[in-house]
Design a protein around this motif. Structure first.
Motif, mmCIF file in Angstrom:
data_model
loop_
_atom_site.group_PDB
_atom_site.id
_atom_site.type_symbol
_atom_site.label_atom_id
_atom_site.label_comp_id
_atom_site.label_asym_id
_atom_site.label_seq_id
_atom_site.Cartn_x
_atom_site.Cartn_y
_atom_site.Cartn_z
ATOM 1 N N GLY A 42 0.821 -1.204 0.000
ATOM 2 C CA GLY A 42 0.000 0.000 0.000
ATOM 3 C C GLY A 42 0.855 1.253 0.000
ATOM 4 N N PHE A 43 0.215 2.402 -0.229
ATOM 5 C CA PHE A 43 0.980 3.648 -0.393
ATOM 6 C C PHE A 43 1.801 3.985 0.850
ATOM 7 C CE2 PHE A 43 -2.849 5.088 1.708
ATOM 8 C CZ PHE A 43 -2.431 6.118 2.532
ATOM 9 N N ALA A 44 1.323 3.635 2.025
ATOM 10 C CA ALA A 44 2.042 3.977 3.256
ATOM 11 C C ALA A 44 3.209 3.027 3.521
ATOM 12 C CB ALA A 44 1.085 3.965 4.444
ATOM 13 N N GLU A 45 3.297 1.964 2.726
ATOM 14 C CA GLU A 45 4.317 0.934 2.948
ATOM 15 C C GLU A 45 5.517 1.084 2.014
ATOM 16 O OE1 GLU A 45 0.617 -1.985 4.159
ATOM 17 O OE2 GLU A 45 1.762 -2.396 2.338
ATOM 18 N N LYS A 46 5.554 2.196 1.255
ATOM 19 C CA LYS A 46 6.672 2.410 0.329
ATOM 20 C C LYS A 46 6.975 3.907 0.258
ATOM 21 C CE LYS A 46 3.148 1.778 -3.205
ATOM 22 N NZ LYS A 46 2.563 0.782 -4.104
ATOM 23 N N ASP A 47 8.208 4.214 -0.066
ATOM 24 C CA ASP A 47 8.575 5.616 -0.223
ATOM 25 C C ASP A 47 8.431 6.011 -1.684
ATOM 26 O OD1 ASP A 47 10.748 4.349 -1.368
ATOM 27 O OD2 ASP A 47 12.223 5.091 0.071
ATOM 28 N N GLY A 48 9.035 7.132 -2.059
ATOM 29 C CA GLY A 48 8.914 7.599 -3.428
ATOM 30 C C GLY A 48 8.201 8.932 -3.493
ATOM 31 N N THR A 49 7.807 9.323 -4.688
ATOM 32 C CA THR A 49 7.161 10.627 -4.861
ATOM 33 C C THR A 49 5.721 10.480 -5.308
ATOM 34 O OG1 THR A 49 8.003 10.757 -7.123
ATOM 35 C CG2 THR A 49 9.266 11.901 -5.431
ATOM 36 N N PHE A 50 4.906 11.396 -4.851
ATOM 37 C CA PHE A 50 3.623 11.693 -5.463
ATOM 38 C C PHE A 50 3.802 12.983 -6.254
ATOM 39 C CE2 PHE A 50 0.884 9.594 -1.922
ATOM 40 C CZ PHE A 50 0.898 8.391 -2.595
ATOM 41 N N VAL A 51 3.191 13.059 -7.427
ATOM 42 C CA VAL A 51 3.178 14.302 -8.202
ATOM 43 C C VAL A 51 1.722 14.745 -8.274
ATOM 44 C CG1 VAL A 51 3.856 15.462 -10.329
ATOM 45 C CG2 VAL A 51 5.141 13.468 -9.533
ATOM 46 N N ASN A 52 1.411 15.834 -7.606
ATOM 47 C CA ASN A 52 0.009 16.232 -7.480
ATOM 48 C C ASN A 52 -0.460 17.063 -8.670
ATOM 49 O OD1 ASN A 52 1.006 18.803 -7.069
ATOM 50 N ND2 ASN A 52 0.298 19.009 -4.965
#
Length: 850
Positions: free
Chosen positions: A444-454
């Motif tokens: 899930g999203f909380a279980e990995k790092d990285g970027t969001f591009v909004n």
């Protein structure tokens, strides 16, 4: 977004259509409220339903789903007729003064010049500028006949080269020439009268005029200080003419001088936290990262590809154009070096022929259609629930039955990974489905790092909150493992063309689970040799991160996975991880919070926030300006412009266009269905198009032709307009697995107008069956006054709305509360001819008690 979420607080006027930010983007909507509270900004909301966004509006208009181009075209007509336009902006910053070739015909009968009725495509040669010089005040020759479509070359003959833009365009700065873009646009929309708008949209004439007067009031008496923004979401994109709706909005904003300015722009609200990033990184079939064009079979080598895809300047001779995409070879070669590393050399054309060359349309609906026809044998579905997404979910289920294999990476079992359990499939039929399904537990999203591009183009790094549970794995670990195992097979067994797989660069410390920080640095790019800028004498050492895309080269000395993101992770560190809260200008720019592409610019085309002399139209909201002493553009934002181009050079602010100006008229092949937007009815429509009844629909839209592709008509009893939407309490198809969300809205419903329910003898809470030509949907009725009956071309009509969230997979709390039907069992397999987005937002159904 041309601007950004926070920038909405700087506006004086908001037109919100095709979106419901109060419910679907509640955190972002606070900036609209800020504008109302602190700038007394006015809000116009145009929507088929009285939403929570509409409840906050100064003026709400109910519109028939799918009639947005007619409404916006009416606003263009009103602005021109009442001289509520930005004249100097229009002349100098758009192609309004450019003259179009003789022979071009407007779509007064529903068809532009060059239409081929057999192929259902346009020969766009007449959609071009006339070559020449300054025709201001000069006599005009009589118009010739429209240009007919050219005949196809004989078999075996060499096809003629495609038409190109002239390097020197003819122009008329008085905008009086009958073939200048302004006059053609004026003529195009003179048919969009208030009376016609009422017939098409259902908006009463007096209400339309009230909205038109309010929106264009910012340009009353030539005032250039005020600014308006247009805000939209998938209620615009999900039509068979969705791209052209957005084009109409862009034209309106250019006409009124609102693009490039604080509080202005055309602002798309993305429906997921990383949709923008997925597109930037080529999550669609027809682009490479950074929106570079995909190669096609005519690109015999890299030189041919760059010749086809690199624009050349087309402008009035005295003007200047930055034409920034003339740097395409630098971006392209640097991308190839990132893809193939040492295997990308000058001798092998930088490994250009390792890239796939697309020869057909591989968009979403076409993939499923090809699978249904037996052409696609397998599918990887990572975070994409194709059965729920549709359109025509029944067709997608039947397509999966024909596949050899399916790989699904998800955090929950979903309708795609369990397609064989769809309601209506018997136990005996299940035994005949031979598709092998591999289910991979992802993170899930909380279980990995990285970027969001909004939506605002901000790259924001996020940290891991907790590790994946049990046997679940990170997405990059799963993908890397599959790739490396496939590469081992090629190494062992060979193959038809193993080179791209064997030579793909994979330079990560742990190749079986690459660090996303390493990937982000690779996307930014680095120098492969020592580089020195001759202007500043600054040197970047080999191996160092590049500070921005101006350093990229086409000689193989730089590497960058996406030129747009170059500058995001430099030798100064990960700018995407910054969390500075200082905002010296007070405009909400926050230059040290994360990083915005391109080069941390927060408002695109911000040169247009100044007049031709380089001074802001509105000094209190100044973004950038020309500093005569420094002989440079400076500002609160990063200038989106050539820094040393003085105003006297008359360089256009729209630096990504070869003309240097904003396009009111889109020349040549940039749009499949017309250089100006024209109103067409949805494919399933309750009326013939009042503008041109003999050409009701978009003429270049593809209709699919399998036995499951059916389209409904009023004559068949489909006389109610249906649209789909999302709820605040649910997030697409995921939160039905979460007990808290299910408790908030525990079951699906159909929003039914009070008057329609009365005629049906229907009470709230009773079940209804909604049927389209493709399938049916069963849920409880929510009888409401939020959707009113409408008069469409003199006939009373009803619209209903259905949330999209429920399916046949969920949790125990759902049990017995849903009939397990899917909203997109109703929607048609029809796509926009430009962006290939399905028409989810306006189709025909019938409704009855279940």
């Amino acid at each position: 977004m041309t601007n950004g979420w926070i920038d909405i607080k700087n506006t004086d006027m908001m037109l919100i259509m095709g979106g419901n930010p109060a419910e679907n983007h509640p955190c972002g909507f606070k900036w609209a409220i800020e504008a109302k509270l602190h700038r007394n900004a006015k809000t116009i909301v145009v929507d088929p339903r009285l939403t929570r966004t509409a409840a906050n509006a100064d003026l709400y208009l109910q519109i028939r789903a799918g009639s947005d181009i007619a409404f916006l075209g009416g606003l263009i007509r009103y602005a021109i007729e009442n001289n509520r336009i930005a004249h100097d902006y229009l002349v100098n910053y758009t192609n309004a003064a450019f003259i179009i070739k003789e022979g071009f015909k407007l779509a007064e009968d529903g068809l532009y010049s060059g239409f081929d009725p057999e192929k259902k495509t346009y020969d766009k040669a007449s959609w071009n500028y006339e070559e020449g010089g300054d025709l201001t005040g000069k006599p005009v020759a009589a118009a010739g006949d429209p240009t007919p479509p050219k005949k196809a070359p004989a078999a075996g003959a060499t096809p003629p080269p495609p038409p190109v833009l002239p390097s020197k365009t003819a122009y008329d700065l008085s905008m009086q020439h009958p073939r200048c873009v302004f006059q053609l646009m004026k003529k195009q929309y003179e048919r969009y009268t208030p009376e016609m708008i009422e017939r098409i949209t259902g908006i009463p004439k007096d209400q339309f005029l009230k909205a038109a007067d309010l929106f264009t009031s910012i340009r009353k008496d030539g005032d250039m200080k005020k600014v308006a923004t247009i805000i939209y979401a998938v209620g615009w994109t999900q039509h068979s003419f969705g791209t052209q709706i957005i084009r109409t909005a862009a034209m309106l904003q250019l006409l009124m001088g609102n693009v490039g300015r604080a509080g202005g722009g055309v602002n798309a609200l993305r429906g997921h936290s990383n949709i923008q990033g997925a597109t930037d990184m080529a999550g669609v079939f027809d682009i490479l990262p950074g929106y570079l064009k995909m190669p096609n079979p005519t690109d015999t080598d890299l030189a041919a590809y760059f010749k086809r895809t690199t624009p050349t300047v087309a402008k009035p001779d005295p003007w200047d154009s930055f034409n920034y995409l003339s740097n395409t070879p630098k971006f392209g070669v640097s991308f190839l070096k990132a893809m193939y590393g040492p295997a990308s050399t000058k001798e092998n054309d930088w490994a250009f022929n390792y890239l796939p060359k697309i020869d057909r349309n591989y968009s979403w609906v076409n993939i499923w259609n090809d699978m249904y026809e037996g052409k696609v044998k397998g599918l990887f579905a990572f975070g994409m629930n194709g059965v729920m997404i549709g359109p025509d979910s029944n067709k997608n289920i039947d397509a999966l039955k024909k596949a050899d294999w399916l790989v699904v990476c998800e955090i929950y079992p979903d309708e795609t990974s369990e397609f064989w359990r769809a309601p209506g499939i018997s136990t005996d039929e299940m035994k005949k489905i031979n598709t092998t399904v591999y289910r991979l537990p992802g993170a899930g999203f909380a279980e990995k790092d990285g970027t969001f591009v909004n939506s605002a183009r901000w790259l924001q790094w996020k940290n891991v909150a907790l590790p994946p549970p049990g046997q679940a794995r990170l997405d990059q670990e799963i993908l890397a493992t599959i790739f490396l195992k496939v590469r081992e097979l090629y190494q062992k067994d060979g193959g038809k063309f193993p080179d791209p797989i064997l030579n793909a660069a994979f330079p990560y410390t742990n190749p079986y689970s690459p660090s996303l920080a390493e990937v982000a640095k690779e996307i930014n790019g680095k120098a492969l040799v020592d580089l020195t800028d001759p202007k500043t004498n600054v040197t970047i050492k080999a191996g160092q991160q590049l500070p921005g895309f101006a350093w990229l080269k086409d000689d193989g000395t730089t590497l960058s996975g996406n030129w747009l993101y170059c500058g995001s992770w430099t030798e100064a560190g990960a700018l995407i991880q910054r969390r500075g809260t200082e905002d010296p200008s007070g405009l909400g720019i926050y230059p040290n919070w994360a990083w915005s592409w391109p080069m941390n610019r927060r408002v695109l085309y911000n040169r247009a926030s100044c007049d031709v002399n380089g001074q802001p139209w509105d000094a209190p909201r100044r973004q950038v300006w020309w500093d005569e002493g420094k002989q440079s553009w400076v500002g609160n934002d990063v200038p989106d412009f050539k820094a040393d181009s003085a105003p006297k050079d008359h360089m256009g602010p729209f630096i990504m266009n070869p003309e240097g100006v904003g396009r009111l008229f889109v020349p040549l092949g940039a749009m499949a269905d017309g250089p100006f937007p024209e109103f067409y009815e949805p494919i399933e429509s309750p009326i013939a198009n009042p503008l041109h009844p003999n050409q009701s629909n978009n003429p270049v839209v593809k209709r699919y032709k399998t036995d499951l592709d059916k389209y409904g008509t009023v004559d068949q009893g489909f006389n109610v307009i249906c649209t789909t939407y999302r709820l605040t309490e649910h997030y697409h198809y995921w939160t039905k697995n979460n007990p808290m969300n299910v408790q908030l809205v525990p079951e699906p419903f159909v929003e039914v107008p009070f008057e329609l329910a009365g005629r049906m003898g229907l009470s709230g809470g009773e079940k209804v069956r909604v049927t389209s030509a493709r399938g049916q949907y069963i849920a409880k009725a929510m009888v409401t006054r939020r959707i009113r009956p409408m008069q469409i071309d003199g006939k009373e009509m009803f619209q209903i709305g259905i949330p999209i969230h429920w399916g046949f997979r969920g949790i125990a709390e759902d049990e017995g509360k849903t009939d397990r039907t899917l909203t997109n069992q109703l929607s048609p397999t029809v796509i926009d001819p430009n962006a290939f987005t399905p028409e989810f937002k306006g189709f025909l159904v019938k409704i009855e008690k279940a």
